[in-house]
Design a protein around this motif. Structure first.
Motif, PDB file in Angstrom:
ATOM      1  N   UNK A 259      50.883  42.242  32.078  1.00 51.99           N
ATOM      2  CA  UNK A 259      50.105  41.092  31.604  1.00 51.99           C
ATOM      3  C   UNK A 259      49.481  40.289  32.734  1.00 51.99           C
ATOM      4  N   UNK A 260      48.527  39.453  32.357  1.00 48.30           N
ATOM      5  CA  UNK A 260      47.868  38.521  33.275  1.00 48.30           C
ATOM      6  C   UNK A 260      48.836  37.428  33.709  1.00 48.30           C
TER       7      UNK A 260
ATOM      8  N   UNK B  14      53.769  39.270  27.924  1.00 49.54           N
ATOM      9  CA  UNK B  14      53.557  40.563  27.282  1.00 49.54           C
ATOM     10  C   UNK B  14      52.895  40.452  25.909  1.00 49.54           C
ATOM     11  N   UNK B  15      52.907  39.260  25.320  1.00 49.91           N
ATOM     12  CA  UNK B  15      52.292  39.087  23.999  1.00 49.91           C
ATOM     13  C   UNK B  15      50.781  39.261  24.020  1.00 49.91           C
ATOM     14  N   UNK B  16      50.163  39.196  25.220  1.00 48.91           N
ATOM     15  CA  UNK B  16      48.709  39.377  25.273  1.00 48.91           C
ATOM     16  C   UNK B  16      48.302  40.786  24.853  1.00 48.91           C
ATOM     17  N   UNK B  17      49.268  41.724  24.828  1.00 47.73           N
ATOM     18  CA  UNK B  17      48.977  43.110  24.457  1.00 47.73           C
ATOM     19  C   UNK B  17      49.263  43.387  22.981  1.00 47.73           C
TER      20      UNK B  17
ATOM     21  N   UNK C 117      48.585  50.020  32.779  1.00 48.90           N
ATOM     22  CA  UNK C 117      47.435  49.260  32.305  1.00 48.90           C
ATOM     23  C   UNK C 117      47.679  47.807  32.685  1.00 48.90           C
ATOM     24  N   UNK C 118      46.760  47.210  33.441  1.00 46.96           N
ATOM     25  CA  UNK C 118      46.967  45.842  33.894  1.00 46.96           C
ATOM     26  C   UNK C 118      45.765  44.968  33.662  1.00 46.96           C
ATOM     27  N   UNK C 119      46.036  43.700  33.403  1.00 46.40           N
ATOM     28  CA  UNK C 119      44.987  42.685  33.292  1.00 46.40           C
ATOM     29  C   UNK C 119      45.263  41.607  34.326  1.00 46.40           C
ATOM     30  N   UNK C 120      44.251  41.258  35.132  1.00 45.34           N
ATOM     31  CA  UNK C 120      44.349  40.168  36.091  1.00 45.34           C
ATOM     32  C   UNK C 120      45.508  40.407  37.061  1.00 45.34           C
ATOM     33  N   UNK C 121      46.477  39.485  37.121  1.00 40.39           N
ATOM     34  CA  UNK C 121      47.627  39.648  38.003  1.00 40.39           C
ATOM     35  C   UNK C 121      48.390  40.932  37.693  1.00 40.39           C
ATOM     36  N   UNK C 122      48.476  41.293  36.416  1.00 38.74           N
ATOM     37  CA  UNK C 122      49.141  42.542  36.051  1.00 38.74           C
ATOM     38  C   UNK C 122      48.431  43.749  36.626  1.00 38.74           C
ATOM     39  N   UNK C 123      47.103  43.655  36.753  1.00 35.99           N
ATOM     40  CA  UNK C 123      46.363  44.728  37.398  1.00 35.99           C
ATOM     41  C   UNK C 123      46.700  44.828  38.870  1.00 35.99           C
TER      42      UNK C 123
ATOM     43  N   UNK D 122      40.751  42.740  36.721  1.00 38.17           N
ATOM     44  CA  UNK D 122      41.913  42.772  37.601  1.00 38.17           C
ATOM     45  C   UNK D 122      41.778  41.879  38.818  1.00 38.17           C
ATOM     46  N   UNK D 123      42.909  41.379  39.270  1.00 39.07           N
ATOM     47  CA  UNK D 123      43.047  40.821  40.610  1.00 39.07           C
ATOM     48  C   UNK D 123      43.455  41.958  41.541  1.00 39.07           C
TER      49      UNK D 123
END
Length: 265
Positions: A26-27, A32-35, A87-93, A115-116
């Protein structure tokens, strides 16, 4: 939700489906709820695991040094998974990229949304946009800080709050209030980073990489996606998704799910 002991910390995750494993990260303004829209869609073909990174959501934060990328591989070890797509978004990336660099044999593919990248420095343009859209907030007022971060990241500089689904804004602010508390706690713990950082090592990645961003996100995010595509051999750069901000998979789940299912095969 399941909890599991990883590297001395109790980490929370959701685990659905069967097949080739996919871990969702997650970001930094979320958990984790963003997924929630990706879990059922991907679980039709894959074993999908959405992790709360240490300190976020329902995961614990013991006062001991750690690395997020070690936790990701620790989760794979605990679940008996030799390899997974991340699979990552932002910080998770950024965590996904770090994991692929630190443990290349454990990561089969990377899909990166807005992603960051570890070691990246934000531009003066981004700093100026923050001052223009948010300005100073009281760091002890998590509600005001979350509202500012959601205005900046989720709405984005080219949209107005009224252009965005109010339910999305409410949910993002609720997640971000918890994430801000996590970030404050994490600031008191030694979080180990890659040295040299990922931004200097993108060319080392030798695996399938998909990268995209929301067209309404801050411009630096699209530029990072361009840089990854230019420096990672064979990376696939999807066009920026119209009318989507930083939490692209949450805001535009149909497009994100279609891209993921195609990329993951």
């Amino acid at each position: 939700m399941t909890k599991i002991e990883i590297n001395g910390a109790s980490l929370a995750y959701d685990d659905l489906g069967s097949g080739t494993p996919v871990v969702l990260l997650h970001a930094g303004i979320a958990d984790r709820r963003m997924w929630r829209e990706q879990l059922p869609a991907l679980a039709a073909r894959h074993r999908v695991i959405a992790l709360d990174l240490r300190g976020y959501g329902d995961s614990e934060l013991p006062a001991a040094p750690f690395a997020h990328h070690d936790d990701v591989v620790g989760l794979l070890d605990a679940l008996g998974l030799p390899q997974a797509a991340l699979v990552g978004c932002s910080f998770g990336g950024a965590v996904a990229i770090d994991t692929a660099l630190a443990y290349p044999q454990r990561v089969g593919a990377l899909a990166l949304f807005g992603t960051a990248v570890g070691g990246n420095e934000w531009s003066e343009e981004t700093n100026d946009l923050w001052e223009e859209l948010v300005g100073d907030t009281d760091p002890d007022d998590f509600a005001a800080s979350a509202a500012g971060e959601v205005r900046f990241w989720v709405v984005g500089p080219g949209r107005r709050p009224e252009d965005v689904d109010p339910a999305l804004i409410r949910f993002a602010e609720e997640m971000d209030r918890r994430a801000l508390a996590a970030e404050r706690a994490l600031s008191a713990v030694d979080v180990i980073e890659l040295d040299p950082p990922a931004i200097e090592r993108l060319g080392e990645l030798r695996l399938p990489v998909l990268v995209t961003a929301g067209a309404a996100d801050v411009p630096d995010i699209g530029r990072l996606a361009d840089r990854i595509a230019a420096e990672v051999p064979g990376a696939v750069r999807l066009p920026d998704l119209p009318d989507a901000g930083h939490l692209l998979p949450l805001e535009r789940p149909d497009a994100a799910n279609a891209a993921l299912l195609h990329f993951l095969g």
